[in-house]
Structure formats: structure tokens, C-alpha cells
Design an enzyme around this catalytic site. Structure first.
Site, PDB file in Angstrom:
ATOM      1  N   GLU A   1      10.501  14.962  15.871  1.00 51.67           N
ATOM      2  CA  GLU A   1      10.745  14.956  14.436  1.00 51.67           C
ATOM      3  C   GLU A   1       9.845  16.021  13.808  1.00 51.67           C
ATOM      4  O   GLU A   1       8.624  15.967  13.949  1.00 51.67           O
ATOM      5  CB  GLU A   1      10.375  13.556  13.909  1.00 51.67           C
TER       6      GLU A   1
ATOM      7  N   GLU B   1      10.808   0.562   9.844  1.00 53.57           N
ATOM      8  CA  GLU B   1      11.779   1.629   9.587  1.00 53.57           C
ATOM      9  C   GLU B   1      11.050   2.930   9.903  1.00 53.57           C
ATOM     10  O   GLU B   1      10.141   3.321   9.175  1.00 53.57           O
ATOM     11  CB  GLU B   1      12.240   1.541   8.133  1.00 53.57           C
TER      12      GLU B   1
ATOM     13  N   GLY C   1       4.293   2.835  13.687  1.00 58.01           N
ATOM     14  CA  GLY C   1       5.123   1.631  13.850  1.00 58.01           C
ATOM     15  C   GLY C   1       4.801   0.923  15.162  1.00 58.01           C
ATOM     16  O   GLY C   1       4.679  -0.303  15.223  1.00 58.01           O
TER      17      GLY C   1
ATOM     18  N   CYS D   1      13.396  10.497   6.690  1.00 55.25           N
ATOM     19  CA  CYS D   1      13.462   9.887   8.025  1.00 55.25           C
ATOM     20  C   CYS D   1      14.852  10.041   8.638  1.00 55.25           C
ATOM     21  O   CYS D   1      14.993  10.181   9.835  1.00 55.25           O
ATOM     22  CB  CYS D   1      13.058   8.428   7.972  1.00 55.25           C
TER      23      CYS D   1
ATOM     24  N   GLY E   1       7.481   4.425   8.089  1.00 57.31           N
ATOM     25  CA  GLY E   1       6.598   5.546   8.398  1.00 57.31           C
ATOM     26  C   GLY E   1       6.894   6.074   9.785  1.00 57.31           C
ATOM     27  O   GLY E   1       8.009   5.911  10.297  1.00 57.31           O
ATOM     28  N   SER E   2       5.901   6.658  10.398  1.00 57.01           N
ATOM     29  CA  SER E   2       6.121   7.324  11.680  1.00 57.01           C
ATOM     30  C   SER E   2       6.288   6.300  12.817  1.00 57.01           C
ATOM     31  O   SER E   2       5.765   5.186  12.749  1.00 57.01           O
ATOM     32  CB  SER E   2       4.944   8.245  11.998  1.00 57.01           C
ATOM     33  N   THR E   3       6.977   6.733  13.860  1.00 61.36           N
ATOM     34  CA  THR E   3       7.182   5.854  15.014  1.00 61.36           C
ATOM     35  C   THR E   3       5.840   5.526  15.679  1.00 61.36           C
ATOM     36  O   THR E   3       5.620   4.396  16.123  1.00 61.36           O
ATOM     37  CB  THR E   3       8.170   6.507  15.996  1.00 61.36           C
TER      38      THR E   3
ATOM     39  N   LYS F   1       0.852  -1.198   0.000  1.00 61.54           N
ATOM     40  CA  LYS F   1       0.000   0.000   0.000  1.00 61.54           C
ATOM     41  C   LYS F   1       0.885   1.244   0.000  1.00 61.54           C
ATOM     42  O   LYS F   1       1.674   1.449   0.931  1.00 61.54           O
ATOM     43  CB  LYS F   1      -0.894   0.048   1.239  1.00 61.54           C
TER      44      LYS F   1
HETATM   45  P1  NAI Z   1       2.230   7.601   8.783  1.00 57.28           P
HETATM   46  O1  NAI Z   1       3.200   6.818   9.526  1.00 57.28           O
HETATM   47  O2  NAI Z   1       0.863   7.773   9.332  1.00 57.28           O
HETATM   48  O3  NAI Z   1       2.036   7.025   7.301  1.00 57.28           O
HETATM   49  C1  NAI Z   1       2.909   6.090   6.689  1.00 57.28           C
HETATM   50  C2  NAI Z   1       2.084   5.005   6.034  1.00 57.28           C
HETATM   51  O4  NAI Z   1       1.415   4.230   7.020  1.00 57.28           O
HETATM   52  C3  NAI Z   1       0.993   5.485   5.100  1.00 57.28           C
HETATM   53  O5  NAI Z   1       0.938   4.620   3.986  1.00 57.28           O
HETATM   54  C4  NAI Z   1      -0.265   5.342   5.946  1.00 57.28           C
HETATM   55  O6  NAI Z   1      -1.432   5.195   5.184  1.00 57.28           O
HETATM   56  C5  NAI Z   1       0.025   4.100   6.722  1.00 57.28           C
HETATM   57  N1  NAI Z   1      -0.696   3.935   7.989  1.00 57.28           N
HETATM   58  C6  NAI Z   1      -1.211   4.891   8.798  1.00 57.28           C
HETATM   59  N2  NAI Z   1      -1.784   4.326   9.884  1.00 57.28           N
HETATM   60  C7  NAI Z   1      -1.610   2.988   9.764  1.00 57.28           C
HETATM   61  C8  NAI Z   1      -1.956   1.866  10.568  1.00 57.28           C
HETATM   62  N3  NAI Z   1      -2.580   2.015  11.745  1.00 57.28           N
HETATM   63  N4  NAI Z   1      -1.606   0.641  10.157  1.00 57.28           N
HETATM   64  C9  NAI Z   1      -0.938   0.472   8.999  1.00 57.28           C
HETATM   65  N5  NAI Z   1      -0.595   1.491   8.196  1.00 57.28           N
HETATM   66  C10 NAI Z   1      -0.922   2.727   8.569  1.00 57.28           C
HETATM   67  O7  NAI Z   1       2.833   9.008   8.486  1.00 57.28           O
HETATM   68  P2  NAI Z   1       2.027  10.373   8.241  1.00 57.28           P
HETATM   69  O8  NAI Z   1       0.849  10.489   9.130  1.00 57.28           O
HETATM   70  O9  NAI Z   1       1.765  10.480   6.824  1.00 57.28           O
HETATM   71  O10 NAI Z   1       3.102  11.429   8.719  1.00 57.28           O
HETATM   72  C11 NAI Z   1       3.144  11.842  10.074  1.00 57.28           C
HETATM   73  C12 NAI Z   1       4.538  11.984  10.544  1.00 57.28           C
HETATM   74  O11 NAI Z   1       5.189  10.734  10.430  1.00 57.28           O
HETATM   75  C13 NAI Z   1       5.405  12.916   9.734  1.00 57.28           C
HETATM   76  O12 NAI Z   1       5.266  14.226  10.137  1.00 57.28           O
HETATM   77  C14 NAI Z   1       6.756  12.387  10.039  1.00 57.28           C
HETATM   78  O13 NAI Z   1       7.205  12.917  11.256  1.00 57.28           O
HETATM   79  C15 NAI Z   1       6.554  10.915  10.177  1.00 57.28           C
HETATM   80  N6  NAI Z   1       6.900  10.150   8.977  1.00 57.28           N
HETATM   81  C16 NAI Z   1       8.062   9.468   8.977  1.00 57.28           C
HETATM   82  C17 NAI Z   1       8.447   8.775   7.870  1.00 57.28           C
HETATM   83  C18 NAI Z   1       9.714   8.028   7.838  1.00 57.28           C
HETATM   84  O14 NAI Z   1      10.157   7.631   6.773  1.00 57.28           O
HETATM   85  N7  NAI Z   1      10.331   7.783   8.949  1.00 57.28           N
HETATM   86  C19 NAI Z   1       7.646   8.759   6.660  1.00 57.28           C
HETATM   87  C20 NAI Z   1       6.405   9.454   6.768  1.00 57.28           C
HETATM   88  C21 NAI Z   1       6.078  10.130   7.898  1.00 57.28           C
END
Ligand code: NAI
Length: 782
Positions: free
Chosen positions: A393, A264, A247, A298, A242-244, A190
Site C-alpha cells: 500500500e 478496517e 490492526g 484505504c 488504520g494500517s494493517t 481517539k
Molecule cells: P496507523 O495505523 O499507525 O494510525 C491509525 C491510528 O492508529 C492513529 O490514530 C494512531 O495513533 C493509532 N495507533 C497507532 N499505533 C497504535 C496502537 N499500537 N494501538 C492503537 N492505536 C494505534 O497509520 P499511520 O502510521 O498514520 O500510517 C501508516 C500507513 O498506514 C499509511 O501509509 C497507510 O499505508 C496506512 N493507513 C491506512 C489507513 C486506512 O484507512 N486503511 C489509514 C491510515 C493509514
């Protein structure tokens, strides 16, 4: 402006890349996308808009997957998996190679579509994201080719559920899909809801490559779809970037399910500038560290630590450079900083920065577009470690920082974070750089460079930045599992008192072993251990939460063990083996008496042999040097995890404990071991062996008691880095849930047995679990 005036000002003109082909492709697809399931696009369902963040224009409509869509995608992946694995490594390699070729062929289309959808400068998508994605598929075509000979003893997981973020949409897809396919898995992926388009273009590429249907499935939608994938009962392995916060939720949601998991997550990576650094290079490095992809990276070097003597000069140079950054249309080839991915993310950045009152804020003096999702490059200096912006972050083009005086202060500041993804250090002095790199709590360290990535170099974090590695053979390991019989493990129970039990003449209550000393249990309680015939043999202490905490504290205190030489650790393991062998008869009798099975002698022999094996491994389980296509090398170093808490097998009271302890301490970890619950007395007899074998106090701590009672405390303890369980009590869910707090690495048996006397009881799987890979990028031949 006349040509003459341009010559005088030397200003860049605009150099727009055409969006025509990408927009035409979107129109060709009919503007509304369904999902890519079982080799074909489904009819669009409930759709949401995907917008260009630079202009606010709607680019396309993307479907929100339903549970039925996810079920169909997982079922297609399941149907395809056996055939895909059966193709063999070379068969799979041909397809993965074809994907790489097609990515290359359509590179321009991918780059423009990525910049339109995400807002990143075309220079980056064209020169970084897309070439790295291609490289990932080429590299993994090679991994597939070599798979059958190089990954002997590893099995494929099956169906992988993969959820990726919006900051590197295609690149993160490549990081997930390529190794999964190389190992023979099939995938349901996804993309993030803001940036689904290049994943859908990739689906088209899969079709063009003739990839067997169902091998790659792509479903779109928001976090709720991600949740459906990661919790789907027929998904065997979950990989998330994605976000901690998310995760952690995934760790909790998958606890006890038996699914393999890699995460990650976020970071707040330090960027350390020593006084002897080439300051101009370090300033230029910062442009790549924090203004690359608008800081939505990240591993962005988002925390600047500058040595005091050069701080003023460095900040002045930095501010001057910031003023020259060009912020604007992502499709302009001369733009440095593009658009923030979405108004929501812009709002988050604005809120975090506006909420800060500490330090000194400098906003770059550059022309800002009047509309669209843009944020100016920003520098906030003079913060202290406790300030929220030094810890949170921001995920935007905002650099925060402070100064330091000595290298050791730099290390303290750098490590003062719950994260541990990456770190950058700049120094012209090789001694300083190579002295500091091992001291940084980070999965990746860049020396005199930053944000360098390659498919051959493992990437991933420690602490709350997640676990698992992507890239290199280490990344391939995450898409395979050790082969094994894995029969169901029944609860191993001890014996109870029989008719001939007599009161003990002398008190034979064993103690706990904490910090190299025998210690009474905090609660003062013990439990009785009987022979099969019901005769009382002795008593073992019932450790409680306080005892766990004491043991962890003792283990933390023995941190010097990680810094000892592998040679010394080998010597100590040999010594334990020798001393154990000398007491073979006692241990044999004890094991036979406790278990009622006459396998004690064999168990002692194998335990001695196993200690020899890990003594042998101590100085041979080396890292490797990855050849990266940049002027440098990436050292993939093996580091100990830190403090490992382990529930030992119940069925082999001595051998089980030794099988867990030996690889852990051989690799430089300290351990808190909870001995076999029904048969604890072989462990308590071992204290004397440890005492006489020069094991420093605190390196090995042994508790006895009820596994189920101790599991939540050990799994939840914030000073424990890793928890293993081979207990016959059903602890897997409890441990994995408890580990979500500080995102510990876990290794649990999921109720499956292991043949401790045989080959399954030792080897690389244990050494892998006892180490973390730190990738240190060093200039070489530059
Ligand atoms: P997020 O972690 O919510 O989104 C990343 C992915 O996870 C997206 O595909 C989302 O649809 C999916 N997702 C969301 N909730 C989920 C769940 N409960 N189970 C499975 N998948 C789920 O990140 P978001 O809300 O877009 O960004 C928020 C903050 O996260 C950013 O401000 C940043 O600080 C951090 N972030 C960190 C990333 C990294 O590479 N370390 C990447 C993106 C965001």
C-alpha cells in the site's frame, strides 16, 4: 492576466475559500486543547503541534493523553452507559438527530478546518467528507429510533474504544460514533495525531447538542494512547481503522480479553478496465479512485488492470487527464489534488516510488507548489504482480498497473494480493460485470463507478483488510452482541479406566475424516475413551499438526461447494438429517455410554431438528438491497467465509458438532471440525452418515484429539479464513492471537457456556458468523 487573455486560455483562476472562521474558532479555543471527558474540556497537558501540511504552519496545540486521562474517559463512559441505554432507541435518536443537524449547521466550518488540518481539497471536504458524516448521523438517528423493535435479541456491548486514522478524520469519527450511540453504547474515541481538530470541534457539537456527559469522550495523542484505549480492561468493544500492521498488533493485544473487535485496515484495490468499457468514464473514475484525497484512501483503486487491446489508448487518455489535474492549495475550490497529510507520509511515498526500478513511470506534467507537502500524480505501468509496488500500500497519489488478456486473468491478477477491501470494474457489458463481481476477493465492488459510500451500504474488507462492517444493519450488528446467559463453562473431562476394563477383542480405533475418506492419524497415536464406570468403549485418533494441514488442504480443494446452489445444499442437509434420524438408536446409545448422562435421545432429536433448520435457512439467509442516495443500488450479498476451522463443544458430542457444522456448510463454507475432546466417538460415527448423504469429499473434515494442542496450528493456518471455538478448554486467547497472522475472523466462547439444546444453540448469530457481506454497487435507474 487580462480578461481577454483568460478567455483565450480558458485557464481556471484561483477560487480560495476563506480560512478566517476556522482560524477564529481555533483562537477562541485558546490554541491549546485538552481532552473532552465527561462532557467538558480538560486543561491542556503535554501538548504537540498540529500543522497545516500545505504550508507547514502550526494550527493548534493538542494534548498527549496520559493513562490517567484515558482512565478518566473510560470511567466517564462507563458511568454514562446505563443511562444512555435506558433512554431507549427513540430517546437516543433525538440526540443523534441533533448532532446531525448541528453538523449540517456548521458544515462550512468543519470543511475548512478539515482541509486546513489534513490537506485535502476543500471541494472534497465540503462535498464528500462532511455531507457523508452528516448522512451517517441522520441514518443512525433512524437506526436508534427503530432499535428497540428491529434488534430484538441483541444486547449492547457497553463502552467502545475507537481509534481512527487521519485520512478522513471527521468521517471516520462519524462511522464509529453514530452506530455505537444508536445501539446504546458510550464511546472513548481517539483521532489520529496529525488530524485531531475536527474531532475536537465535534466535541463542541456534542456539548451544544446537550448530549449527556460521558456518552462521547475524545482523547488525543499518538499510537501509545490508542494502545491504552484498546487494552483498557473496562473497554468492551474495540473498533479500529488504520494500517494493517497496527490492526494486527491490536488483534494480538486484545486476544483473550473478551473484547469484541472490528478492524478496517489497508488495501491494494484493483481497478479493472475491460476492453468494452466506456474508456473516458473509466479515466474519470480513476481520478476519483486514486487522486481523491491524494490517494490516501484505504479503498483507493490503486492497482490498474487494463485489458490489453485497449491498454495503449487507455494509458494515453489517462496521461492526458493527469496533466490536467490541478495540484495546489487545499483551500482553492478549483484544486483536484491537495497536500499529503504530513512530511513523514510524503517521505514514505517518495521512498517507495524511488525504490522502484520496474515498469515505466509517468509523473503528471502539472504545476507543483514550490513549498508544502505535495506529491505529483504518478502512473507506473508495466509492472508484474510480484513487484513490491503491486503488493504494498503506497497510500499516496501513485497508480500502478499492468495489463491482462482474458477476464479470468483479470480475476487472478485482481485477487493476487493479501488484501481484500474493494475492487472496481468497468465494462459496458452487464454479463461481464456481473460475472466478475462475485469472483473478486473484496468486501466492496463498484461497477462503473468508484469510491462510492453511504451510511446504508455496508463497508469493510476480507483477508488482511480486516473484518466487520460499517454502515447498514450489518454495521449495527458490530455494536451489539447476541443476548445470552453466558455462564462460566467448566472444563468437561472424559472418564478414565476403571477396575473392570478388559482389553478389546477387536481393534475399535476410529480414524480421522479427511477429504471424504477415513484416514489414519499421521502420528499413529490414539487415546482411549471410557464409560463413566471405567469401561473401555473405543479409541480416537490423536490428530497432529500434519493432520490439521491435510484437513485444511482437503477443505481448500472442495472450493466448488461455495458455488453450489443453496437449494442443493439444503437438500444435502435434509439428507444428513434423514440418515441421522434412521440411526437414532445407535447414536443415542453411544452418547449415553460416553457421557454417562441419559440425554442421548434428546440430543439426537435436537440435532436432527437443527439440521432441518439449517436446511431451511440455506436458501433464505439472503442479502439485501440498500437504497443509496446515488443513482445506483448497493447489493449486500451474503458470501461464505471460505474454510472455517472449529473446535466443537465438549459437552454435547453430537449436537455440538452438528450445531457448528450445519450453519457453516449451509452457507457454502467448508469445515475442519475438531470433535468433542472427551467424547469423540459420536463424531467418528457420523462419518458413515456423511458418506451416505452425498456430502462432497472435503466439505466436512473431522479431526479428533487434544484441542489445546491443535489450536495454534488451526488458528495460525494461512489457508483458513475463520476459526470458531466452543471448546471447554480455554482456547480463546490462543486462537485470537494465532488469528492475527492473516487476520482471520474469530468467534470464541471466552470460557462461557451456551445452551446447545435450546435457542442459543442455533440461529442468526451462527449464520452471521458463517458469512461475509460483499457490497456490490450497481448502476440502477441511472
Ligand atoms: P496507523 O495505523 O499507525 O494510525 C491509525 C491510528 O492508529 C492513529 O490514530 C494512531 O495513533 C493509532 N495507533 C497507532 N499505533 C497504535 C496502537 N499500537 N494501538 C492503537 N492505536 C494505534 O497509520 P499511520 O502510521 O498514520 O500510517 C501508516 C500507513 O498506514 C499509511 O501509509 C497507510 O499505508 C496506512 N493507513 C491506512 C489507513 C486506512 O484507512 N486503511 C489509514 C491510515 C493509514
Amino acid at each position: 492576466m487580462t480578461v481577454r487573455e483568460k478567455f483565450e486560455s480558458m485557464d481556471y483562476g484561483t477560487a480560495p475559500e476563506s480560512a478566517a472562521d476556522a482560524l477564529a474558532w481555533l483562537i477562541d479555543q485558546g490554541d491549546r486543547f485538552g481532552h473532552f471527558i465527561d462532557g467538558r474540556m480538560t486543561e491542556p497537558g503535554d501538548v504537540f503541534e498540529s500543522r497545516n501540511p500545505a504550508t507547514g504552519e502550526v494550527l493548534a496545540h493538542v494534548s498527549q493523553a496520559t493513562q490517567a486521562d484515558v482512565d478518566a474517559a473510560v470511567a466517564a463512559a462507563r458511568r454514562a452507559q446505563k443511562g444512555w441505554a435506558k433512554l431507549g432507541g427513540p430517546g437516543r435518536a433525538r440526540y443523534i438527530y441533533a448532532l446531525a443537524r448541528l453538523l449540517q449547521k456548521h458544515a462550512r466550518l468543519f470543511a475548512v478546518l478539515e482541509s486546513l488540518d489534513n490537506g485535502k481539497p476543500i471541494r472534497e471536504s465540503r462535498d464528500i467528507d462532511i455531507p457523508l458524516a452528516q448522512r451517517h448521523f441522520y441514518y443512525h438517528a433512524g437506526q436508534a429510533q427503530l432499535f428497540d423493535s428491529e434488534y430484538v435479541g441483541r444486547d449492547v456491548h457497553g463502552v467502545c474504544g475507537q481509534v481512527v486514522p487521519w485520512n478522513f478524520p471527521l468521517l471516520m469519527l462519524a462511522w464509529k460514533v453514530a452506530p455505537a450511540l444508536a445501539a446504546g453504547n458510550t464511546v472513548v474515541l481517539k483521532p489520529a495525531e496529525y488530524t485531531s481538530l475536527t474531532a475536537l470541534l465535534f466535541a463542541d457539537i456534542c456539548r451544544q447538542a446537550g448530549l449527556p456527559k460521558g456518552v462521547v469522550n475524545i482523547v488525543t495523542g499518538d499510537g501509545s494512547v490508542g494502545e491504552m484505549i484498546v487494552t483498557h480492561p473496562d473497554v468492551d468493544k474495540v473498533a479500529f481503522t488504520g494500517s494493517t500492521a497496527v490492526g494486527r498488533r491490536i488483534r494480538e493485544a486484545t486476544a483473550g480479553s473478551g473484547k469484541a473487535l472490528t478492524l478496517e485496515l489497508g488495501g491494494k484495490s484493483p481497478y479493472i478496465v475491460f476492453e468494452d468499457a466506456d474508456l473516458d468514464s473509466a479515466v474519470e473514475g480513476l481520478v476519483d479512485a486514486i487522486w481523491f484525497n491524494q490517494g490516501q484512501v484505504c479503498c483507493a483503486g490503486s492497482r490498474l488492470l487494463v485489458q490489453e487491446a485497449v491498454a495503449e489508448r487507455f494509458h494515453a487518455k489517462l496521461r492526458a487527464r493527469m496533466d490536467r489535474l490541478r495540484v495546489g492549495s487545499p483551500l482553492d475550490k478549483s484544486i483536484d489534488v491537495g497536500a499529503i497529510v504530513d512530511p513523514k507520509q510524503l517521505e514514505t511515498i517518495t521512498r517507495l516510488v524511488d525504490g522502484n526500478t520496474a515498469g515505466e513511470t509517468y509523473r503528471a506534467n502539472c504545476d507543483m507548489p514550490e513549498t508544502g507537502c505535495f506529491y505529483p500524480p504518478t502512473l507506473i505501468t508495466g509492472l508484474s504482480s510480484a513487484d513490491p509496488l503491486m503488493q504494498e500500500e503506497i497510500f499516496g497519489p501513485v497508480l500502478v498497473g499492468t495489463t491482462f488478456r482474458t477476464p479470468s486473468e483479470a480475476v487472478d491478477l485482481a485477487n493476487n494480493t493479501r488484501y481484500g477491501l474493494a475492487a472496481t470494474l468497468w465494462s459496458e457489458n452487464i454479463n461481464v460485470a456481473l460475472d466478475i463481481a462475485p469472483k473478486l476477493a473484496a468486501g466492496v465492488v463498484w461497477i462503473n463507478g468508484t469510491n462510492m459510500f453511504d451510511a446504508a451500504a455496508p463497508f469493510g474488507g476480507v483477508r488482511e483488510s480486516g473484518f466487520g462492517r460499517e454502515g447498514g444493519p450489518e454495521g449495527m450488528m458490530a455494536y451489539t452482541k447476541p443476548s445470552g446467559s453466558g455462564k462460566a463453562l467448566g472444563k468437561v473431562a472424559g472418564f478414565s479406566s476403571g477396575p473392570d476394563t478388559e482389553p478389546q477383542a477387536v481393534d475399535r480405533t476410529a480414524k480421522l475424516y479427511v477429504g471424504g475418506k477415513q484416514a489414519r492419524p499421521d502420528g499413529g497415536y490414539a487415546y482411549e475413551v471410557y464409560t463413566k464406570a471405567g469401561k473401555l468403549i473405543g479409541q480416537a485418533p490423536l490428530a497432529n499438526r500434519k493432520d490439521v494441514r491435510n484437513a485444511v488442504e482437503a477443505a481448500r480443494g472442495a472450493s466448488g461447494w461455495a458455488g453450489t446452489t443453496a437449494h442443493l445444499r439444503a437438500q444435502i442437509l435434509y439428507y444428513i438429517a434423514e440418515n441421522l434420524a434412521a440411526r437414532k438408536d445407535d447414536f443415542t446409545a453411544r452418547i449415553n455410554q460416553m457421557t454417562g448422562v441419559r440425554t442421548g435421545a434428546k440430543e439426537v432429536d435436537v440435532a436432527v431438528d437443527r439440521l432441518f433448520t439449517y436446511a431451511a435457512w440455506a436458501d433464505k439467509f439472503d442479502g439485501r438491497v440498500a437504497q443509496v442516495p446515488l443513482r445506483g443500488v448497493a447489493l449486500a450479498m451474503r458470501e461464505p467465509c471460505g474454510v472455517i476451522g472449529a473446535f466443537c463443544p465438549d459437552d454435547h458430542p453430537l449436537l455440538g458438532l452438528v450445531s457448528v457444522m450445519a450453519p457453516a456448510i449451509a452457507m457454502g463454507n467448508r469445515v475442519v471440525l475438531v470433535a468433542s475432546e472427551p467424547f469423540p466417538l459420536a463424531a467418528t460415527d457420523l462419518y458413515q452418515v456423511l458418506d451416505t448423504s452425498d456430502v462432497p469429499g472435503g466439505v466436512v473434515n473431522i479431526l479428533t484429539g487434544r484441542h489445546a494442542e491443535l489450536a495454534p496450528t488451526l488458528a495460525g493456518h494461512m489457508d483458513v479464513e475463520t476459526v470458531w471455538s466452543f471448546s471447554s478448554s480455554d482456547l480463546s486467547a490462543e486462537i485470537e492471537r494465532g488469528a492475527a497472522g492473516n487476520l482471520k475472523r474469530t468467534w470464541v466462547n471466552n470460557g462461557r457456556s451456551r445452551d446447545w439444546l435450546g435457542a442459543e444453540g442455533e440461529g442468526r448469530a451462527f449464520l452471521d458468523a458463517a458469512t461475509e457481506t460483499k457490497t456490490v454497487w450497481v448502476p440502477y435507474g441511472a
